[in-house]
Design a protein around this motif. Structure first.
Motif, short mmCIF file in Angstrom:
data_model
loop_
_atom_site.label_atom_id
_atom_site.label_comp_id
_atom_site.label_asym_id
_atom_site.label_seq_id
_atom_site.Cartn_x
_atom_site.Cartn_y
_atom_site.Cartn_z
N THR A 216 114.43 49.95 -18.95
CA THR A 216 112.31 49.56 -18.25
C THR A 216 111.95 50.39 -18.94
O THR A 216 110.09 49.87 -18.74
N GLU A 221 102.72 50.07 -22.03
CA GLU A 221 102.52 50.93 -20.80
C GLU A 221 101.90 52.17 -21.11
O GLU A 221 101.21 52.95 -21.16
N ALA A 271 111.79 55.87 -10.67
CA ALA A 271 112.08 54.01 -10.70
C ALA A 271 111.32 53.56 -9.27
O ALA A 271 109.97 52.72 -8.78
N PHE A 274 107.45 53.02 -8.47
CA PHE A 274 106.77 52.08 -8.64
C PHE A 274 106.51 50.80 -7.52
O PHE A 274 105.88 50.20 -7.19
N THR A 285 100.07 49.69 -12.02
CA THR A 285 100.61 50.44 -13.17
C THR A 285 100.31 51.19 -13.28
O THR A 285 100.96 51.27 -14.46
N THR A 287 101.76 54.05 -11.69
CA THR A 287 103.06 54.20 -11.18
C THR A 287 103.49 54.13 -12.61
O THR A 287 104.56 54.81 -12.77
N ALA A 288 103.28 53.12 -13.11
CA ALA A 288 104.21 52.66 -14.43
C ALA A 288 104.32 53.67 -15.40
O ALA A 288 104.82 53.82 -16.02
#
Length: 315
Positions: A216, A221, A271, A274, A285, A287-288
């Motif tokens: 992931t 990002e 994760a 998110f 976004t 958070t990612a």
């Protein structure tokens, strides 16, 4: 022991965990696994293999040695302190609408996978059982504090506490702890074949989960990470682990107990942050970006943290 030897021993603990993360990244880039695999495997880990691992680790544990109410209570207080520290910092430095996402990203660690894997690698059965008991505290506090932070700074959002409590009460990891503790306390034996089958099934947990984390990761990002993502990541991976571990040491914790707490404090952003941010209308976004950046930073910050603590004789 020479510092170089100690550092190499530290790498032997942390590198296997983060190597699996980068293997997952490589498998995704080679297109040997895809998003569908990651989704299915993550559900399998969360609903089945990780609860099995937690259950087996607790029933094999010496609860007299691993069930430490003081440790569990301190971790809960340290989590509250971390949230308040992040909240105060966000109030001073972060735009209003981004504060909830920033706070959650800065305190919510991936203890269930990365923290538990590192604890198992460093302390074996003690790390697994102590970490499994700590997960009960983690799930309760992280979910509650995340909702409070996100709701406070999202217009039109209200905390559905009934739904939150239902999800906590039916969380497979919580249920595994609740079922395992009385079994361990009474010493009720399980059939040998069942324990062996459970071991086979539970052994899937950590490699599968770490591969999914790697799959992931997105360098795109990370490249798009702005000032807020960098700030939250440094808070999560550097500032809070130092403050929380220092407070634990001052409170009298040392040895394996302090080591397990450090690994949980120093885990990268989970994760699940998110999922919650997206569900509650936050900046998914951002958070990612925080998740990706802290996961990559962890391979350095956790290794250095363990090395310093071991060299100091604290763990």
């Amino acid at each position: 022991m020479e510092l170089s030897t100690l550092f190499l021993q530290t790498l032997e603990i942390t590198l296997p965990v983060f190597a699996m993360v980068f293997i997952g990244l490589g498998l995704k880039r080679a297109r040997w696994i895809d998003a569908a695999f990651v989704s299915t495997a993550s559900q399998l880990v969360f609903k089945a293999t990780l609860p099995t691992l937690i259950f087996l680790s607790i029933i094999r544990a010496d609860l007299g040695a691993t069930l430490d109410p003081a440790l569990l209570g301190f971790f809960a207080l340290a989590t509250l302190g971390s949230v308040l520290f992040c909240w105060g910092w966000a109030t001073l430095r972060v735009p209003y609408r981004e504060r909830g996402v920033y706070i959650q990203g800065a305190f919510r660690g991936n203890c269930g996978i990365v923290g538990l894997a590192l604890a198992a690698g460093m302390y074996g059965d003690f790390g697994l059982s102590t970490g499994s008991l700590l997960l009960g505290v983690v799930i309760l506090t992280y979910n509650a504090f995340s909702v409070i932070a996100l709701v406070t700074y999202q217009e039109g959002q209200r905390a559905d506490w009934r739904s939150i409590l239902r999800h906590i009460a039916t969380n497979p990891l919580i249920l595994a702890v609740v079922v395992a503790v009385p079994v361990a306390a009474t010493g009720w034996p399980l059939p040998g074949w069942l324990m062996t089958s459970g071991d086979y099934f539970a052994s899937l947990t950590l490699p599968l989960a770490l591969i999914c984390i790697g799959a992931t990761l997105s360098f795109g990002e990370i490249r798009r990470s702005g000032r807020l993502a960098v700030s939250a990541s440094l808070l999560k991976m550097v500032t809070l682990p130092i403050l929380a571990t220092g407070a634990a040491w001052l409170a009298g914790f040392e040895g394996p107990a302090l080591g397990v707490m450090f690994l949980f404090f120093a885990s990268p952003t989970a994760a699940a942050a998110f999922v919650m941010a997206k569900a509650m209308g936050g900046n998914a976004t951002l958070t990612a970006n925080i998740i990706a950046m802290t996961t990559l930073m962890a391979s350095i910050t956790v290794t250095l943290g363990v090395f310093v603590l071991r060299a100091s004789g604290l763990i």
